[in-house]
Design a protein around this motif. Structure first.
Motif, PDB file in Angstrom:
ATOM      1  N   VAL A 163       0.862  -1.173   0.000  1.00  0.00           N
ATOM      2  CA  VAL A 163       0.000   0.000   0.000  1.00  0.00           C
ATOM      3  C   VAL A 163       0.903   1.228   0.000  1.00  0.00           C
ATOM      4  O   VAL A 163       1.854   1.310   0.773  1.00  0.00           O
ATOM      5  CB  VAL A 163      -0.915   0.018   1.250  1.00  0.00           C
ATOM      6  CG1 VAL A 163      -1.683   1.329   1.335  1.00  0.00           C
ATOM      7  CG2 VAL A 163      -1.857  -1.158   1.239  1.00  0.00           C
ATOM      8  N   TRP A 164       0.600   2.157  -0.883  1.00  0.00           N
ATOM      9  CA  TRP A 164       1.393   3.377  -0.989  1.00  0.00           C
ATOM     10  C   TRP A 164       0.441   4.534  -0.780  1.00  0.00           C
ATOM     11  O   TRP A 164      -0.371   4.845  -1.648  1.00  0.00           O
ATOM     12  CB  TRP A 164       2.017   3.455  -2.385  1.00  0.00           C
ATOM     13  CG  TRP A 164       3.211   4.318  -2.473  1.00  0.00           C
ATOM     14  CD1 TRP A 164       3.238   5.662  -2.648  1.00  0.00           C
ATOM     15  CD2 TRP A 164       4.566   3.899  -2.385  1.00  0.00           C
ATOM     16  NE1 TRP A 164       4.519   6.109  -2.683  1.00  0.00           N
ATOM     17  CE2 TRP A 164       5.360   5.040  -2.525  1.00  0.00           C
ATOM     18  CE3 TRP A 164       5.180   2.669  -2.209  1.00  0.00           C
ATOM     19  CZ2 TRP A 164       6.746   4.992  -2.493  1.00  0.00           C
ATOM     20  CZ3 TRP A 164       6.547   2.629  -2.177  1.00  0.00           C
ATOM     21  CH2 TRP A 164       7.319   3.770  -2.317  1.00  0.00           C
ATOM     22  N   LEU A 165       0.498   5.180   0.377  1.00  0.00           N
ATOM     23  CA  LEU A 165      -0.445   6.236   0.692  1.00  0.00           C
ATOM     24  C   LEU A 165      -0.190   7.498  -0.117  1.00  0.00           C
ATOM     25  O   LEU A 165      -1.103   8.158  -0.574  1.00  0.00           O
ATOM     26  CB  LEU A 165      -0.423   6.547   2.186  1.00  0.00           C
ATOM     27  CG  LEU A 165      -0.840   5.395   3.102  1.00  0.00           C
ATOM     28  CD1 LEU A 165      -0.681   5.791   4.554  1.00  0.00           C
ATOM     29  CD2 LEU A 165      -2.248   4.953   2.807  1.00  0.00           C
ATOM     30  N   GLN A 166       1.074   7.866  -0.273  1.00  0.00           N
ATOM     31  CA  GLN A 166       1.423   9.038  -1.055  1.00  0.00           C
ATOM     32  C   GLN A 166       2.911   9.002  -1.375  1.00  0.00           C
ATOM     33  O   GLN A 166       3.673   8.274  -0.745  1.00  0.00           O
ATOM     34  CB  GLN A 166       1.090  10.318  -0.288  1.00  0.00           C
ATOM     35  CG  GLN A 166       1.914  10.480   0.995  1.00  0.00           C
ATOM     36  CD  GLN A 166       1.632  11.784   1.695  1.00  0.00           C
ATOM     37  OE1 GLN A 166       1.416  12.794   1.034  1.00  0.00           O
ATOM     38  NE2 GLN A 166       1.618  11.783   3.000  1.00  0.00           N
ATOM     39  N   ASP A 167       3.301   9.805  -2.364  1.00  0.00           N
ATOM     40  CA  ASP A 167       4.723   9.932  -2.660  1.00  0.00           C
ATOM     41  C   ASP A 167       5.329  10.844  -1.607  1.00  0.00           C
ATOM     42  O   ASP A 167       4.865  11.965  -1.392  1.00  0.00           O
ATOM     43  CB  ASP A 167       4.942  10.516  -4.053  1.00  0.00           C
ATOM     44  CG  ASP A 167       4.606   9.515  -5.136  1.00  0.00           C
ATOM     45  OD1 ASP A 167       4.670   8.302  -4.858  1.00  0.00           O
ATOM     46  OD2 ASP A 167       4.289   9.947  -6.258  1.00  0.00           O
TER      47      ASP A 167
END
Length: 149
Positions: free
Chosen positions: A44-48
């Protein structure tokens, strides 16, 4: 997913399972063209997230760099790779969920040190010796004496 061996894009998933810490999905893949097998991870990548280094340079957050630096500090301290993975993932999630797009390397270093002192004091000192960039032996001695007290 592109095959790292031959470059074809029609690889097949042969096996999928959660990682031990349940923060990612591990996929075992095979290329039908060259027969190459490789593993990918889905997280899971919430934001850069951008990291602001000491010199002001902005670079993308590098999970692997954080993993390597912590692994180096904990080597020969009896701390498993699983524990390091868990620690890195915990720090990454905390940074990403802070609702900011940039974080200082100093802030990340403090988060690592806050956790390492609870896990292993030797690993904490080893990490701090690089992170704090001691200039003289007395700086290092003062730091260690504060922990020993």
């Amino acid at each position: 997913m592109k095959c790292p061996f031959c470059g074809k894009t029609d690889t097949q998933v042969k096996d999928s399972r959660d990682t031990v810490d349940e923060t990612a999905i591990r996929r075992r893949r095979e290329c039908p063209d060259c027969g190459g097998r490789f593993t990918t991870y889905e997280r899971v990548w919430l934001q850069d997230l951008m990291v602001i280094k000491k010199n002001g340079e902005r670079v993308p957050f590098d999970r692997e760099k954080l993993f390597r630096s912590i692994s180096l500090a904990v080597s020969k301290c009896g701390i498993s790779t699983y524990e390091v993975e868990k620690l890195v993932e915990e720090i990454r999630r905390e940074c990403e969920s802070a609702s900011v797009s940039e974080i200082s390397s100093k802030n990340i270093g403090e988060k690592v040190m806050d956790r390492l002192i609870k896990i292993n004091k030797v690993a904490y000192i080893r990490f701090a010796s690089v992170y704090k960039d001691f200039k003289e032996v007395k700086d290092f001695e003062e730091f260690v004496s504060k922990i020993s007290s």
